[in-house]
Every structure is written in structure tokens, then in C-alpha cells.
Motif scaffolding. Structure first.
Motif, PDB file in Angstrom:
ATOM      1  N   GLN A 141       9.698  -6.850  12.666  1.00 38.49           N
ATOM      2  CA  GLN A 141       9.942  -7.811  11.592  1.00 38.49           C
ATOM      3  C   GLN A 141      10.940  -7.299  10.554  1.00 38.49           C
ATOM      4  OE1 GLN A 141       5.847  -8.513  10.569  1.00 38.49           O
ATOM      5  NE2 GLN A 141       5.573  -9.998  12.215  1.00 38.49           N
ATOM      6  N   LEU A 142      11.401  -6.063  10.732  1.00 35.00           N
ATOM      7  CA  LEU A 142      12.504  -5.535   9.930  1.00 35.00           C
ATOM      8  C   LEU A 142      13.851  -5.740  10.620  1.00 35.00           C
ATOM      9  CD1 LEU A 142      10.900  -2.178   8.710  1.00 35.00           C
ATOM     10  CD2 LEU A 142      11.455  -4.161   7.293  1.00 35.00           C
ATOM     11  N   LEU A 143      13.843  -6.286  11.842  1.00 41.35           N
ATOM     12  CA  LEU A 143      15.099  -6.542  12.539  1.00 41.35           C
ATOM     13  C   LEU A 143      15.970  -7.517  11.759  1.00 41.35           C
ATOM     14  CD1 LEU A 143      13.913  -6.927  16.246  1.00 41.35           C
ATOM     15  CD2 LEU A 143      15.326  -5.080  15.316  1.00 41.35           C
ATOM     16  N   PRO A 144      17.284  -7.391  11.868  1.00 39.31           N
ATOM     17  CA  PRO A 144      18.166  -8.315  11.146  1.00 39.31           C
ATOM     18  C   PRO A 144      17.977  -9.749  11.614  1.00 39.31           C
ATOM     19  CG  PRO A 144      19.384  -6.400  11.954  1.00 39.31           C
ATOM     20  CD  PRO A 144      18.034  -6.358  12.600  1.00 39.31           C
ATOM     21  N   GLU A 145      17.868 -10.654  10.664  1.00 37.19           N
ATOM     22  CA  GLU A 145      17.880 -12.089  10.973  1.00 37.19           C
ATOM     23  C   GLU A 145      19.317 -12.583  11.074  1.00 37.19           C
ATOM     24  OE1 GLU A 145      18.959 -15.952   9.710  1.00 37.19           O
ATOM     25  OE2 GLU A 145      18.939 -14.280   8.297  1.00 37.19           O
ATOM     26  N   TYR A 146      20.227 -11.935  10.358  1.00 34.76           N
ATOM     27  CA  TYR A 146      21.615 -12.393  10.345  1.00 34.76           C
ATOM     28  C   TYR A 146      22.349 -11.938  11.615  1.00 34.76           C
ATOM     29  CZ  TYR A 146      22.727  -7.605   8.768  1.00 34.76           C
ATOM     30  OH  TYR A 146      22.852  -6.242   8.664  1.00 34.76           O
ATOM     31  N   ALA A 147      23.432 -12.597  11.925  1.00 33.05           N
ATOM     32  CA  ALA A 147      24.223 -12.247  13.104  1.00 33.05           C
ATOM     33  C   ALA A 147      24.926 -10.924  12.862  1.00 33.05           C
ATOM     34  CB  ALA A 147      25.230 -13.359  13.408  1.00 33.05           C
ATOM     35  N   CYS A 148      24.503  -9.900  13.589  1.00 29.48           N
ATOM     36  CA  CYS A 148      25.014  -8.550  13.323  1.00 29.48           C
ATOM     37  C   CYS A 148      25.459  -7.825  14.587  1.00 29.48           C
ATOM     38  CB  CYS A 148      23.937  -7.715  12.622  1.00 29.48           C
ATOM     39  SG  CYS A 148      22.513  -7.362  13.673  1.00 29.48           S
ATOM     40  N   ILE A 149      25.284  -8.440  15.761  1.00 25.04           N
ATOM     41  CA  ILE A 149      25.575  -7.761  17.023  1.00 25.04           C
ATOM     42  C   ILE A 149      26.948  -8.205  17.527  1.00 25.04           C
ATOM     43  CG2 ILE A 149      24.823  -7.402  19.398  1.00 25.04           C
ATOM     44  CD1 ILE A 149      21.963  -8.019  18.453  1.00 25.04           C
ATOM     45  N   ALA A 150      27.815  -7.251  17.767  1.00 24.76           N
ATOM     46  CA  ALA A 150      29.158  -7.561  18.248  1.00 24.76           C
ATOM     47  C   ALA A 150      29.070  -8.315  19.573  1.00 24.76           C
ATOM     48  CB  ALA A 150      29.974  -6.289  18.418  1.00 24.76           C
ATOM     49  N   ALA A 151      29.732  -9.484  19.608  1.00 32.48           N
ATOM     50  CA  ALA A 151      29.717 -10.318  20.807  1.00 32.48           C
ATOM     51  C   ALA A 151      31.074 -10.987  20.945  1.00 32.48           C
ATOM     52  CB  ALA A 151      28.606 -11.364  20.723  1.00 32.48           C
ATOM     53  N   GLY A 152      31.915 -10.454  21.829  1.00 32.65           N
ATOM     54  CA  GLY A 152      33.263 -10.991  21.962  1.00 32.65           C
ATOM     55  C   GLY A 152      34.038 -10.820  20.677  1.00 32.65           C
ATOM     56  N   ASP A 153      34.549 -11.927  20.160  1.00 33.70           N
ATOM     57  CA  ASP A 153      35.328 -11.885  18.919  1.00 33.70           C
ATOM     58  C   ASP A 153      34.469 -12.177  17.697  1.00 33.70           C
ATOM     59  OD1 ASP A 153      37.653 -11.331  20.317  1.00 33.70           O
ATOM     60  OD2 ASP A 153      38.117 -13.467  20.600  1.00 33.70           O
ATOM     61  N   GLY A 154      33.136 -12.329  17.892  1.00 37.71           N
ATOM     62  CA  GLY A 154      32.287 -12.679  16.768  1.00 37.71           C
ATOM     63  C   GLY A 154      31.022 -11.857  16.725  1.00 37.71           C
ATOM     64  N   TRP A 155      29.989 -12.472  16.153  1.00 37.12           N
ATOM     65  CA  TRP A 155      28.731 -11.767  15.933  1.00 37.12           C
ATOM     66  C   TRP A 155      27.571 -12.653  16.395  1.00 37.12           C
ATOM     67  CZ3 TRP A 155      29.839  -6.948  14.536  1.00 37.12           C
ATOM     68  CH2 TRP A 155      31.062  -6.715  13.907  1.00 37.12           C
ATOM     69  N   ALA A 156      26.563 -12.025  16.973  1.00 35.25           N
ATOM     70  CA  ALA A 156      25.407 -12.757  17.507  1.00 35.25           C
ATOM     71  C   ALA A 156      24.127 -12.259  16.856  1.00 35.25           C
ATOM     72  CB  ALA A 156      25.323 -12.574  19.023  1.00 35.25           C
ATOM     73  N   LYS A 157      23.114 -13.129  16.862  1.00 42.29           N
ATOM     74  CA  LYS A 157      21.784 -12.744  16.390  1.00 42.29           C
ATOM     75  C   LYS A 157      21.014 -12.068  17.520  1.00 42.29           C
ATOM     76  CE  LYS A 157      21.277 -16.158  12.704  1.00 42.29           C
ATOM     77  NZ  LYS A 157      20.299 -16.995  11.972  1.00 42.29           N
ATOM     78  N   THR A 158      19.919 -11.431  17.165  1.00 42.46           N
ATOM     79  CA  THR A 158      19.126 -10.696  18.169  1.00 42.46           C
ATOM     80  C   THR A 158      18.572 -11.610  19.246  1.00 42.46           C
ATOM     81  OG1 THR A 158      17.164 -10.910  16.768  1.00 42.46           O
ATOM     82  CG2 THR A 158      18.462  -8.885  16.552  1.00 42.46           C
ATOM     83  N   THR A 159      18.365 -12.889  18.919  1.00 35.83           N
ATOM     84  CA  THR A 159      17.822 -13.830  19.894  1.00 35.83           C
ATOM     85  C   THR A 159      18.907 -14.516  20.720  1.00 35.83           C
ATOM     86  OG1 THR A 159      17.733 -15.457  18.096  1.00 35.83           O
ATOM     87  CG2 THR A 159      15.699 -14.283  18.632  1.00 35.83           C
ATOM     88  N   GLU A 160      20.168 -14.195  20.467  1.00 32.98           N
ATOM     89  CA  GLU A 160      21.276 -14.821  21.178  1.00 32.98           C
ATOM     90  C   GLU A 160      21.887 -13.916  22.236  1.00 32.98           C
ATOM     91  OE1 GLU A 160      22.691 -17.655  17.444  1.00 32.98           O
ATOM     92  OE2 GLU A 160      23.745 -15.767  17.838  1.00 32.98           O
ATOM     93  N   VAL A 161      21.406 -12.675  22.300  1.00 35.20           N
ATOM     94  CA  VAL A 161      21.864 -11.719  23.314  1.00 35.20           C
ATOM     95  C   VAL A 161      20.644 -11.016  23.889  1.00 35.20           C
ATOM     96  CG1 VAL A 161      24.079 -11.328  22.160  1.00 35.20           C
ATOM     97  CG2 VAL A 161      22.129  -9.870  21.617  1.00 35.20           C
ATOM     98  N   SER A 162      20.843 -10.255  24.939  1.00 37.29           N
ATOM     99  CA  SER A 162      19.762  -9.454  25.516  1.00 37.29           C
ATOM    100  C   SER A 162      19.724  -8.102  24.812  1.00 37.29           C
ATOM    101  CB  SER A 162      19.990  -9.266  27.017  1.00 37.29           C
ATOM    102  OG  SER A 162      18.990  -8.433  27.575  1.00 37.29           O
ATOM    103  N   VAL A 163      18.641  -7.857  24.075  1.00 39.51           N
ATOM    104  CA  VAL A 163      18.479  -6.573  23.383  1.00 39.51           C
ATOM    105  C   VAL A 163      17.743  -5.631  24.326  1.00 39.51           C
ATOM    106  CG1 VAL A 163      17.503  -5.395  21.387  1.00 39.51           C
ATOM    107  CG2 VAL A 163      18.402  -7.717  21.140  1.00 39.51           C
ATOM    108  N   PRO A 164      18.365  -4.510  24.721  1.00 36.94           N
ATOM    109  CA  PRO A 164      17.760  -3.642  25.743  1.00 36.94           C
ATOM    110  C   PRO A 164      16.566  -2.836  25.225  1.00 36.94           C
ATOM    111  CG  PRO A 164      19.771  -2.647  24.884  1.00 36.94           C
ATOM    112  CD  PRO A 164      19.678  -4.028  24.283  1.00 36.94           C
TER     113      PRO A 164
END
Length: 474
Positions: A227-250
Motif C-alpha cells: 500500500q506504499l506502492l506509487p499510485e501515480y504513473a512512474c514506470i517507464a513504458a515506451g515514450d511515457g509512464w505507466a502505473k503498476t496495474t498497467e504493466v507486469s510487475v515482476p
């Protein structure tokens, strides 16, 4: 001078001592399992029997594991779980400052007006928020029962770090809004922190640094850390940024990642639907310290960065400014009080303590250090392993960019958890940055202060914390 309200102090993750009831009926306070003090932290991490090495049950959600663990009190001094969050100075300074204003824990024969709220920080913030009501509401009724000026008392929450998430859940989702007058958060990750993502993905494994136990399974079982994970889009994805629920977090539970996002979005929706959330909230945020803000996921690991592309918003060294500002506000919001300080020391900072007093009493308190206009950006390692020196790097804002002004005389002081000066050094310049190096420090949890070296210096000091691990486990 006090207000007539009930003041409740909530610490951050790892900030409450934990114990278990003994088989002989002894209370949890007599059988502490998480209460590191000064140099004792490694004793809990090298024995192999500590409950802190044991993972919580899979799918625990918002429940208690029924393992007999109980919260006991607030951490009095420096505490840290290496690889899980960051070293934090204790809460004695804050509690004593409130007592000096007239708030009382024992009530001196009357109902208490100050409650340091300890909670089991392993567990979901939803669970601890619900439990908060069972502690606060009876105490508020006792205070109101005194009548007179206390008849209309409400609750004021003062929360450091994750404690703000616990209080927010109680206020917005458990009926606490009806009895709450003010919510003061100090370095709370309203929108999460990149550090939590890095720690969960990369793990805290045996053999990394000094660890002789593997804390990875334990950390990945904690709903609170998710619950301390970022809610904001912070993960590099192509030319932009994705949220933790928009990519596969290993390496971590997809269900727990998704539930953590729901935790944040539920809170944000509740706050957005209640206008009083904004008028009751006071954000105190640490600024100008190098802070991890974004992440790149590659080959099963997380690599952090301090920038969004070319932008650097800084923060308090643990929570970036993007993660620290809530209520849908822009980073330049007037709801936030900005203090150039590290996450570890916000609850002990003198300017922050003055600000809290102003908020509580609605009377002006003369701010300290008003003439100190030079700010420090410091990087202090959380952990120093055997055979390595402590290196503290920093810059002064007045010396960044433009024509180079005369360099101010600076010093870095290392103190023990009890305040004894262990070493003091003037920095050298390396790669354009100031660096102070300390070899042969004794093992223990130490406070590091970067400050002006001369009397009357206009530099605002910055305080952080580090752990020097012993050569051999003791």
C-alpha cells in the motif's frame, strides 16, 4: 498552550514496537519482538527465530494473522529494517514537544489528551485504520465527559509517513470524519513511494550486505508495504509512464499490487467527494533532497531514477514530491508546508515542530532559522557494510548553476543514537559535489547532520540516519 482537542500521534512503517503475549500470561510489552535500540537492530535479523523473518499468510488481505503479535508503543529512537523502507529517527522528540505544550498521556487524573498510537505495521492500513477508531473514539468520549472547554473536543491526527495512510482510511472510510478536526501529515506518501516498488521487486535477500536471513518473503507478504506502492504513473513504458496495474510487475503478487491501487483510488474518491477533506488537512512535506521518483523494470529487477525525463521534483530523500502531495493538488499547492529536510527527521525538525504548534493552537509561533536561506541537498546511505566507509554527498542550492559564488564553510557530523559526537569532518569536492568520508565508525545506528561550520551560518542543516553494520554478528 494547548487546544482542547485529543491529539493522536501515528508513526510510520516500522515505527511501533511489537510484542507477543507470553505463555505465562505476561503482557506483550514484556516480550518485545521488534524494538531495536541503537546498535541492537542486527540482533533481530541474525538469529533466525525472529517473527520478522516469517511471512504473513498468503491472502491475508485486511485481516490479522492470529499470531499473537500486538503493538506496544512508539519507537523511541532510531530504527530500521535494512531493505524495507528507510532508517527513521524515533518519536520521542515529537511526543515530548507536545507534552511541553500541555498535552498529557496519563491525563494527570483526568482523561488523556495525547495518545501515541502504536499499530502492527506489517498489516493492511485498512485494518489499522479500522482499529484506530476503537482506540480514539472511547478516549474522545472520556475527554468530552469532563465538560466545559472539552465538551466539544475533536481529534487532531499528527502522522508521520505511512501513519498518514492509516489515519486517512479511518477518517474517510470508517466514520472518523465526524470526530476529526485536523489531519497533519509529515512526509506521508499520499500517492505512494518509488522506494517501495524497488524494495518489493528486488527483494531483501540473505547475503546482500550484512543479512544472514532472507527478508524477501516477509516483505512481500506485508499488505502495508504494497500500500506504499506509487499510485501515480512512474514506470517507464515506451515514450511515457505507466502505473503498476498497467504493466507486469515482476516477482510480486499481482493481486496485492491491484489491491494496493484500489486502496489509493478508494481514498482519493472519498476525499474528492468530501470538500472538508481539504480544509481539515495540513500537508508538511520534505523538499530539495535527492529522491527516487521513477522506475525502469528490466530483467526481473527495478532500477530507480530521480527524474521524470528531464524534470527533477526532489522530495525528502524517501518520498518524492510527486508522491507526497495529495488531494489532487499540483506540486505548487498552497496546502503544503515545505521544509528542506530528510524523511527520517521530519518529525524531529524544529521548524516542523513549530508549524505543528501553530496548527494546533491557531496562534503564531515565531519560526526558527528564518534567516537561514541556503538549503542542502544531501545523499546519505541507509546502510554501511563492514569494510566500507560512510560517504555523505551533498550540494548547496546557492552554489548550483550560474556564476560560482564563494563556497560556504560546511561540516558533517556523525552522532550516536544517544547524541554523542562520533566524528566531524569538513567535506572535500569530488566530481563537482561535496563529499565527507568517515572510516572506522563504530557499529550502530547513527545520526548524520550536514550543517554550516561557522557560528551564525545561513545554511539550514539537514539531518539523516545511517546504520553501520558490525564486522561480525553479535
Amino acid at each position: 498552550m494547548t487546544s482542547n482537542d485529543l491529539v493522536v500521534v501515528l508513526p510510520g512503517i516500522t515505527g511501533s514496537t511489537l510484542g507477543v503475549r507470553g505463555d505465562d500470561g505476561s503482557p506483550a510489552s514484556a516480550n518485545l519482538i521488534w524494538a531495536p535500540s541503537a546498535g541492537a537492530v542486527w540482533k533481530l535479523l541474525t538469529g533466525g527465530t525472529s517473527i520478522l523473518t516469517k511471512a504473513l499468510p498468503e491472502g491475508i488481505g485486511d485481516d490479522h494473522p492470529g499470531d499473537g503479535v500486538e503493538p506496544v508503543g512508539l519507537m523511541p529512537d532510531v530504527h530500521v529494517l535494512p531493505g524495507i523502507w528507510t532508517p527513521i529517527r524515533g518519536y520521542d522528540v515529537l511526543v515530548k514537544a507536545l507534552e511541553a505544550q500541555g498535552y498529557s498521556r496519563d491525563g494527570a487524573g483526568t482523561a488523556p489528551s495525547l495518545i501515541p498510537y502504536a499499530y502492527d505495521w506489517r498489516l493492511s492500513n485498512r485494518y489499522n485504520g479500522q482499529r484506530l477508531g476503537s482506540v480514539v473514539e472511547p478516549a474522545l468520549e472520556r475527554l468530552r465527559a469532563q465538560g466545559g472547554a472539552y465538551a466539544d473536543a475533536k481529534v487532531v491526527f499528527i502522522c508521520h509517513s505511512m501513519g498518514g495512510l492509516v489515519a486517512r482510511w479511518y477518517v474517510e472510510k470508517c466514520g472518523g470524519a465526524e470526530v476529526t478536526r485536523k489531519l497533519i501529515t509529515l512526509g506521508t506518501p499520499w500517492r505512494g513511494a518509488t522506494d517501495a516498488l524497488e524494495q518489493l521487486v528486488n527483494g531483501v535477500k540473505k547475503g546482500i550486505g550484512p543479512l544472514s536471513v532472507d527478508l524477501t518473503a516477509f516483505s512481500r507478504s506485508m499488505p502495508s508495504l504494497f500500500q506504499l506502492l506509487p499510485e501515480y504513473a512512474c514506470i517507464a513504458a515506451g515514450d511515457g509512464w505507466a502505473k503498476t496495474t498497467e504493466v507486469s510487475v515482476p516477482n510480486v503478487s499481482t493481486a496485492m499490487v491491484a489491491d494496493a491501487m484500489v486502496f489509493h483510488t478508494d481514498l482519493q474518491a472519498a476525499e474528492g467527494a468530501r470538500p472538508a477533506s481539504r480544509t481539515m488537512t495540513h500537508l508538511v512535506v520534505g523538499v530539495r533532497q535527492p529522491s527516487q521518483t521513477t522506475v525502469t523494470l528490466r530483467d526481473g529487477r527495478a532500477y530507480t531514477s530521480q527524474t521524470f525525463g528531464a524534470d527533477n521534483d526532489y522530495g525528502d530523500g524517501t518520498v518524492s514530491l510527486t508522491g507526497a502531495v495529495g488531494l489532487g493538488e499540483a506540486l505548487d499547492t498552497n496546502l503544503a508546508v515545505r521544509v528542506p529536510e530528510q524523511h527520517t527527521n521530519l518529525q524531529c525538525n524544529r521548524v516542523v515542530l513549530d508549524q505543528i504548534q501553530e496548527i494546533l493552537t491557531a496562534k503564531p509561533v515565531r519560526r526558527r532559522d528564518e534567516l537561514k536561506d541556503t538549503r542542502v541537498r544531501a545523499t546519505v546511505p541507509d546502510l554501511v557494510t563492514p569494510g566500507h566507509a560512510l560517504e555523505v554527498g551533498f550540494d548547496l542550492e546557492s552554489e548550483l548553476g550560474g556564476d560560482e559564488p564563494p563556497r560556504k564553510a560546511m561540516a558533517v557530523t556523525v552522532r550516536s543514537a544517544k547524541g554523542k559526537v562520533l566524528a566531524r569532518a569538513e567535506p572535500t569536492v569530488r566530481g563537482g559535489h561535496r563529499v565527507a568520508r568517515f572510516a572506522d565508525l563504530p557499529a550502530g545506528t547513527h545520526t548524520v547532520v550536514v550543517e554550516g561550520a561557522e557560528a551564525g551560518s545561513t545554511v539550514r542543516p539537514v539531518t539523516s540516519t545511517t546504520v553501520v553494520w558490525p564486522t561480525a554478528s553479535r
